[in-house]
Motif scaffolding. Structure first.
Motif, PDB file in Angstrom:
ATOM      1  N   TYR A 532       0.840  -1.303  -0.077  1.00  0.00           N
ATOM      2  CA  TYR A 532       0.153  -0.051  -0.097  1.00  0.00           C
ATOM      3  C   TYR A 532       0.839   1.220  -0.086  1.00  0.00           C
ATOM      4  O   TYR A 532       1.543   1.529   0.939  1.00  0.00           O
ATOM      5  N   ARG A 533       0.886   1.841  -1.057  1.00  0.00           N
ATOM      6  CA  ARG A 533       1.778   3.099  -1.269  1.00  0.00           C
ATOM      7  C   ARG A 533       1.152   4.408  -0.660  1.00  0.00           C
ATOM      8  O   ARG A 533      -0.023   4.781  -1.202  1.00  0.00           O
ATOM      9  N   ASN A 534       1.554   4.755   0.518  1.00  0.00           N
ATOM     10  CA  ASN A 534       0.887   5.831   1.038  1.00  0.00           C
ATOM     11  C   ASN A 534       1.058   7.408   0.593  1.00  0.00           C
ATOM     12  O   ASN A 534       1.733   8.258   1.004  1.00  0.00           O
ATOM     13  N   VAL A 535       0.297   7.454  -0.811  1.00  0.00           N
ATOM     14  CA  VAL A 535       0.804   8.626  -1.541  1.00  0.00           C
ATOM     15  C   VAL A 535      -0.415   9.266  -1.809  1.00  0.00           C
ATOM     16  O   VAL A 535      -1.626   8.680  -2.011  1.00  0.00           O
ATOM     17  N   ARG A 536      -0.760  10.889  -1.718  1.00  0.00           N
ATOM     18  CA  ARG A 536      -1.967  11.303  -1.633  1.00  0.00           C
ATOM     19  C   ARG A 536      -1.674  12.473  -2.673  1.00  0.00           C
ATOM     20  O   ARG A 536      -0.372  13.028  -3.000  1.00  0.00           O
ATOM     21  N   THR A 537      -2.774  12.971  -3.028  1.00  0.00           N
ATOM     22  CA  THR A 537      -2.800  14.484  -3.735  1.00  0.00           C
ATOM     23  C   THR A 537      -2.877  15.435  -2.652  1.00  0.00           C
ATOM     24  O   THR A 537      -3.497  15.070  -1.674  1.00  0.00           O
ATOM     25  N   SER A 538      -2.420  16.642  -2.907  1.00  0.00           N
ATOM     26  CA  SER A 538      -2.561  17.500  -1.933  1.00  0.00           C
ATOM     27  C   SER A 538      -3.906  18.410  -1.737  1.00  0.00           C
ATOM     28  O   SER A 538      -4.346  19.034  -1.007  1.00  0.00           O
ATOM     29  N   GLN A 554       0.108  12.061 -10.835  1.00  0.00           N
ATOM     30  CA  GLN A 554       0.355  10.791  -9.916  1.00  0.00           C
ATOM     31  C   GLN A 554       0.112   9.560 -10.899  1.00  0.00           C
ATOM     32  O   GLN A 554       0.857   8.772 -10.921  1.00  0.00           O
ATOM     33  N   VAL A 555      -1.045   9.591 -11.646  1.00  0.00           N
ATOM     34  CA  VAL A 555      -1.352   8.374 -12.428  1.00  0.00           C
ATOM     35  C   VAL A 555      -0.140   8.124 -13.554  1.00  0.00           C
ATOM     36  O   VAL A 555       0.344   7.021 -13.717  1.00  0.00           O
ATOM     37  N   ARG A 556       0.314   9.271 -14.005  1.00  0.00           N
ATOM     38  CA  ARG A 556       1.205   9.246 -15.076  1.00  0.00           C
ATOM     39  C   ARG A 556       2.522   8.570 -14.632  1.00  0.00           C
ATOM     40  O   ARG A 556       3.306   7.565 -15.130  1.00  0.00           O
ATOM     41  N   GLN A 557       2.923   8.968 -13.193  1.00  0.00           N
ATOM     42  CA  GLN A 557       3.978   8.088 -12.648  1.00  0.00           C
ATOM     43  C   GLN A 557       4.082   6.791 -12.405  1.00  0.00           C
ATOM     44  O   GLN A 557       5.108   5.881 -12.534  1.00  0.00           O
ATOM     45  N   ILE A 558       2.728   6.674 -11.901  1.00  0.00           N
ATOM     46  CA  ILE A 558       2.419   5.346 -11.508  1.00  0.00           C
ATOM     47  C   ILE A 558       2.421   4.284 -12.882  1.00  0.00           C
ATOM     48  O   ILE A 558       3.140   3.152 -12.630  1.00  0.00           O
ATOM     49  N   ALA A 559       1.822   4.750 -14.021  1.00  0.00           N
ATOM     50  CA  ALA A 559       1.786   4.016 -15.099  1.00  0.00           C
ATOM     51  C   ALA A 559       3.419   3.839 -15.599  1.00  0.00           C
ATOM     52  O   ALA A 559       3.551   2.778 -16.170  1.00  0.00           O
ATOM     53  N   ALA A 560       4.150   5.032 -15.613  1.00  0.00           N
ATOM     54  CA  ALA A 560       5.515   4.568 -15.900  1.00  0.00           C
ATOM     55  C   ALA A 560       6.380   3.637 -15.271  1.00  0.00           C
ATOM     56  O   ALA A 560       6.940   2.918 -15.867  1.00  0.00           O
ATOM     57  N   GLY A 696       2.272 -12.421  -7.296  1.00  0.00           N
ATOM     58  CA  GLY A 696       3.436 -11.710  -7.169  1.00  0.00           C
ATOM     59  C   GLY A 696       3.147 -10.328  -6.401  1.00  0.00           C
ATOM     60  O   GLY A 696       2.147 -10.018  -6.208  1.00  0.00           O
ATOM     61  N   PRO A 697       4.147  -9.475  -6.470  1.00  0.00           N
ATOM     62  CA  PRO A 697       4.099  -8.087  -5.796  1.00  0.00           C
ATOM     63  C   PRO A 697       3.062  -7.239  -6.326  1.00  0.00           C
ATOM     64  O   PRO A 697       3.168  -7.194  -7.889  1.00  0.00           O
ATOM     65  N   LYS A 698       2.286  -6.604  -5.632  1.00  0.00           N
ATOM     66  CA  LYS A 698       1.322  -5.547  -6.353  1.00  0.00           C
ATOM     67  C   LYS A 698       1.364  -4.348  -5.382  1.00  0.00           C
ATOM     68  O   LYS A 698       1.771  -4.135  -4.256  1.00  0.00           O
ATOM     69  N   ASN A 699       1.026  -3.200  -6.364  1.00  0.00           N
ATOM     70  CA  ASN A 699       1.057  -1.980  -5.665  1.00  0.00           C
ATOM     71  C   ASN A 699      -0.528  -1.152  -5.478  1.00  0.00           C
ATOM     72  O   ASN A 699      -1.173  -1.354  -6.564  1.00  0.00           O
ATOM     73  N   LEU A 700      -0.906  -0.830  -4.402  1.00  0.00           N
ATOM     74  CA  LEU A 700      -2.320  -0.226  -4.234  1.00  0.00           C
ATOM     75  C   LEU A 700      -1.921   1.378  -3.771  1.00  0.00           C
ATOM     76  O   LEU A 700      -1.221   1.550  -3.007  1.00  0.00           O
ATOM     77  N   TRP A 701      -2.808   2.142  -4.757  1.00  0.00           N
ATOM     78  CA  TRP A 701      -2.450   3.526  -4.491  1.00  0.00           C
ATOM     79  C   TRP A 701      -3.887   4.255  -4.383  1.00  0.00           C
ATOM     80  O   TRP A 701      -4.792   3.959  -4.908  1.00  0.00           O
ATOM     81  N   VAL A 702      -4.085   4.833  -3.074  1.00  0.00           N
ATOM     82  CA  VAL A 702      -5.326   5.682  -2.972  1.00  0.00           C
ATOM     83  C   VAL A 702      -4.990   6.994  -2.636  1.00  0.00           C
ATOM     84  O   VAL A 702      -4.400   7.489  -1.615  1.00  0.00           O
ATOM     85  N   GLN A 725       0.319  -4.024   3.921  1.00  0.00           N
ATOM     86  CA  GLN A 725       1.742  -3.552   4.195  1.00  0.00           C
ATOM     87  C   GLN A 725       1.802  -1.882   3.540  1.00  0.00           C
ATOM     88  O   GLN A 725       1.711  -1.893   2.528  1.00  0.00           O
ATOM     89  N   SER A 726       2.164  -1.089   4.461  1.00  0.00           N
ATOM     90  CA  SER A 726       2.089   0.132   4.073  1.00  0.00           C
ATOM     91  C   SER A 726       3.692   0.859   3.765  1.00  0.00           C
ATOM     92  O   SER A 726       4.545   0.400   4.607  1.00  0.00           O
ATOM     93  N   LYS A 727       3.867   1.450   2.882  1.00  0.00           N
ATOM     94  CA  LYS A 727       5.172   2.378   2.599  1.00  0.00           C
ATOM     95  C   LYS A 727       4.971   3.243   1.719  1.00  0.00           C
ATOM     96  O   LYS A 727       4.330   3.326   0.568  1.00  0.00           O
ATOM     97  N   PRO A 728       5.375   4.386   2.193  1.00  0.00           N
ATOM     98  CA  PRO A 728       5.357   5.614   1.325  1.00  0.00           C
ATOM     99  C   PRO A 728       6.240   5.642   0.079  1.00  0.00           C
ATOM    100  O   PRO A 728       7.390   4.877  -0.025  1.00  0.00           O
ATOM    101  N   ARG A 729       5.810   6.380  -0.838  1.00  0.00           N
ATOM    102  CA  ARG A 729       6.832   6.268  -2.268  1.00  0.00           C
ATOM    103  C   ARG A 729       7.841   7.226  -1.885  1.00  0.00           C
ATOM    104  O   ARG A 729       7.715   8.268  -1.623  1.00  0.00           O
ATOM    105  N   VAL A 730       9.156   6.632  -2.532  1.00  0.00           N
ATOM    106  CA  VAL A 730      10.345   7.663  -2.531  1.00  0.00           C
ATOM    107  C   VAL A 730      10.284   8.446  -3.698  1.00  0.00           C
ATOM    108  O   VAL A 730      10.293   7.994  -4.830  1.00  0.00           O
ATOM    109  N   ARG A 731      10.104   9.832  -3.522  1.00  0.00           N
ATOM    110  CA  ARG A 731      10.066  10.557  -4.675  1.00  0.00           C
ATOM    111  C   ARG A 731      11.301  10.752  -5.414  1.00  0.00           C
ATOM    112  O   ARG A 731      12.601  10.708  -4.952  1.00  0.00           O
ATOM    113  N   GLU A 732      10.976  10.557  -6.731  1.00  0.00           N
ATOM    114  CA  GLU A 732      12.440  10.621  -7.420  1.00  0.00           C
ATOM    115  C   GLU A 732      13.042  11.988  -7.544  1.00  0.00           C
ATOM    116  O   GLU A 732      12.175  13.007  -7.520  1.00  0.00           O
ATOM    117  N   ALA A 733      14.330  12.155  -7.726  1.00  0.00           N
ATOM    118  CA  ALA A 733      14.953  13.390  -7.816  1.00  0.00           C
ATOM    119  C   ALA A 733      14.733  14.322  -8.983  1.00  0.00           C
ATOM    120  O   ALA A 733      14.591  13.532 -10.039  1.00  0.00           O
TER     121      ALA A 733
END
Length: 733
Positions: A532-538, A554-560, A696-702, A725-733
């Motif tokens: 569970y990727r604990n990422v939100r819009t502001s 957000q969706v563009r980066q997830i799909a990439a 296998g591994p899956k990603n959930l984004w709410v 299992q929750s984990k925030p996404r590490v933002r790309e530089a």
């Protein structure tokens, strides 16, 4: 490798089966598989926890036959081989050694997933006592096979069984029932309504007028099923299925459904669709297990209600087609969708802009007067909705009541009905005639004293829209339960707050004394591999261009970054369009957009096809995609199933239930009902991510930032998400 005796090329193939012999496995497998395929047997469904895998050498033609069957059924070769071997064993009355002693439990219980056998036994215990059992088990836990075992057990005791499910699930159910010899020999039937079948004549006329070559090709090829499971179901039933509406909609999502089905009674003489429909009907009356859609069962409930209320027209019609007035055992798969289907059967909708557009393109001499009446009616509705948004009621977007509650509207609706009555379209103008008939039926519903009417605007075009019908379903559903000896409701979401089934019981008006709530089954593997990727819009979801732009990013980066396909579950057509528009240029060929011109089943078919070519599709979805089993790659190894590697929910599914019956519940009990409904819908959406054990591994984004605002109403959603299992996404530089 070569076979010295025959000089035929041999292939090493990995297969599975229940209890293979210890010696000469290749020879044994070759003989039994050759026999099974040669007899045209249907591969049984075998519980995976009983299978033994091993490698055999098979002749080229036999190996190719297995490969072809596996490809058609979208299942692994090893699984297909196991199914053929088990079918051959049953045919020869040869059982595995551990089945030598007759089992006194449920018929076909060995095929039920080990994790569901206790629930199956508890369900059977409840229905034996004439109860209505609530059996909640997670998506992909094996609910269909559990239902098949219950059905087989009931028919073995001389009962008649009706199995109701969404149409998209019926093929899988037929396959699972056919895997149990006792169920297959008792007689299976698929019940269709005339609305489930298209008229080739009418559909061809529509496709020709719009130059839809793909649809014309489908018609020319005989209207064959596009799902291999439907073809296989036809073989099981002994009927060549075809001309199904769901297949036509998969080809062209914008077909005017009410204008091209057999309900129009056009082109019946010699029509291949009518012949198929009549063949299906002829089987239905004799079968001990009848399989129908929720819509078919809803029609049955309507007939029960009309007869009980002394409707003379209904009294002359068969109840619900072929369903018996009294049902020994009713099994309901995906039971969370049943109330929606029942409610829809008692509701009528008027899309004024569509009617006006159809009239403007016609050559009817009196169309101008009818269009003027449409303008007057929609003008008055717009005025009423504008008044509603004034003062202290700015949060309201719709108005609900009796038609007489809305000043000046009753006369406008009556005048419009009179204007439409005066129109006389020609017989060949089938689409125009069907539109006028459906609109007049809805208008008459508006004008009846007992109907509830809702005024609103469509979400995308903002055109005035009316829904009219019966809001209180207690009486018609009461008639159903009075005629049902016992029942089982099976779904991944029957209970709210983890244990209470009161909302589901209330929605379906199940007598309190008959309800029996069983322990829900949600195995740990459903959550184990999901991150569970604990990422939100502001920005909180508000339909604004700013919120849409942030969501698109957000969706563009997830799909990439997605390793497989991405499913984006939207809560409205407006939000789906906003997100799709923002992604269209960059994602281009990867993007699948659900809309009024592209049905959920059609989008799912494109998605599956795209994924199987090695692409990583991105589906911007709404509606049925939240609830139905549309996407799964059953051919892939469990650990490689990446058809949906990333599930994205941009906003929480609040207030999505727009049925009149739901609005009545909210009026009685307040917003708590909305929250409970939303939590059930949310959990259904999450079930689209995991399809089998060992995935296998899956990603959930709410992405909805309201989850982090510590509001009491969000507690239920956060409780559900805490299982992952929750984990925030590490933002790309």
């Amino acid at each position: 490798m070569a076979n010295a005796k025959r000089g035929q090329e041999m292939h090493l193939t990995r297969i599975s089966c229940i209890e293979p012999p210890e010696e000469m496995r290749s020879k044994w497998a070759r003989e039994i598989l050759t026999d099974a395929i040669g007899q045209g047997l249907t591969p049984a469904t075998v519980s995976s926890d009983r299978l033994v895998s091993f490698t055999v050498t098979l002749p080229t033609d036999l190996a190719n036959a297995l490969d072809e069957k596996a490809s058609r059924l979208n299942r692994p070769v090893a699984e297909i081989a196991a199914g053929f071997i088990e079918s051959a064993r049953v045919k020869m009355n040869a059982q595995p050694s551990n089945a030598a002693t007759p089992h006194k439990g449920l018929v076909g219980e060995s095929l039920v997933s080990s994790g569901l056998r206790a629930l199956a036994e508890a369900t059977w215990s409840a229905v034996r006592r004439k109860k209505i059992a609530f059996a909640e088990a997670a998506t992909s836990a094996g609910n269909g096979m559990m239902l098949a075992s219950l059905a087989a057990t009931a028919v073995a005791q001389g009962q008649k069984v009706v199995v109701s499910a969404p149409f998209s699930v019926t093929w899988q159910l037929i396959e699972e029932l056919a895997a149990i010899p006792e169920a297959l020999s008792s007689g299976l039937a698929l019940l269709l309504t005339r609305a489930d079948v298209v008229s080739p004549l009418l559909l061809r006329q529509w496709a020709t007028d719009r130059n839809n070559q793909e649809l014309l090709d489908w018609i020319d090829e005989g209207g064959k099923p596009r799902d291999e499971r439907a073809i296989n179901a036809g073989r099981v039933l002994g009927i060549e299925l075809g001309w199904l509406l769901e297949d036509a909609l998969e080809v062209a999502g914008n077909i005017p459904v009410e204008s091209v089905t057999l309900e129009t009674k056009i082109g019946a003489k010699g029509c291949p669709a009518v012949k198929m429909y009549e063949a299906v009907q002829s089987l239905g009356a004799q079968a001990s297990i009848q399989i129908c859609s929720h819509a078919y069962l809803a029609s049955h409930v309507q007939q029960l209600f009309l007869r009980a209320t002394n409707n003379t027209t209904a009294a002359q019609a068969p109840i619900g087609g072929l369903l018996p007035p009294k049902i020994d055992l009713l099994l309901i798969h995906e039971a969370h969708l049943l109330e929606q289907a029942i409610s829809a059967g008692f509701e009528h909708e008027i899309y004024f802009s569509t009617v006006a557009k159809t009239l403007r393109t016609s050559t009817l001499p009196r169309k101008r007067a009818a269009i003027e009446q449409i303008d007057k009616a929609t003008g008055r509705i717009s005025e009423l909705l504008k008044e509603l948004r004034s003062g202290d009621r700015r949060d309201q977007s719709a108005a609900t009541g009796r038609i007489t509650d809305f000043e000046g509207l009753h006369s406008k609706i009556r005048d419009l009905d009179s204007a439409l009555e005066g129109l006389k379209p020609r017989n060949k103008d089938y689409e125009l005639r069907a539109t006028i008939e459906a609109t007049r039926k809805a208008l008459m519903e508006c004008l009846t004293d007992h109907s509830t009417v809702r005024l609103e605007r469509t979400s995308l075009s903002k055109h005035p829209h009316i829904v009219a019908g019966k809001a209180n379903l207690e009486t018609p559903l009461g008639f159903l339960w009075d005629q049902v000896g016992a029942a089982a409701l099976v779904s991944a979401t029957l209970y709210t707050d983890g244990a209470s089934g009161n909302l589901t019981r209330w929605k379906l008006h199940i007598p309190k004394e008959r309800a029996e709530y069983l322990q829900p089954i949600h195995p740990e593997w459903i959550y184990r591999t999901v991150l569970y990727r604990n990422v939100r819009t502001s920005i909180p979801p508000n339909d604004s261009s700013e919120w849409a732009a942030e969501t698109v990013a957000q969706v563009r980066q997830i799909a990439a970054n997605a390793s497989g396909g991405t499913l984006v579950l939207c809560t409205s057509k407006l939000n789906a369009k906003q997100i799709a528009d923002g992604l269209a240029e960059e994602l281009d060929s990867r993007l699948i957009i659900q809309s009024q011109h592209a049905s959920a089943s059609g989008c799912a078919a494109r998605y599956r096809a795209m994924y199987l070519t090695g692409a990583r599709p991105v589906w911007i979805a709404t509606g049925a995609a939240w609830n139905e089993s549309l996407l799964s790659d059953v051919r892939a190894d469990s650990t490689e199933n990446n058809m949906v590697s990333d599930l994205v929910i941009p906003r929480l599914p609040l207030r999505l239930n727009r049925s009149l019956s739901h609005q009545r519940r909210v009026a009685m009990m307040g917003d708590t009902v909305n929250l409970q409904e939303a939590n059930l819908h949310f959990r259904q959406g999450l079930g689209r991510l995991i399809w089998k054990v060992g995935a296998g591994p899956k990603n959930l984004w709410v992405l909805d930032c309201r989850l982090d605002q510590k509001k009491p109403w969000a507690a239920g959603f956060n409780k559900t998400l805490s299982l992952y299992q929750s984990k925030p996404r590490v933002r790309e530089a």
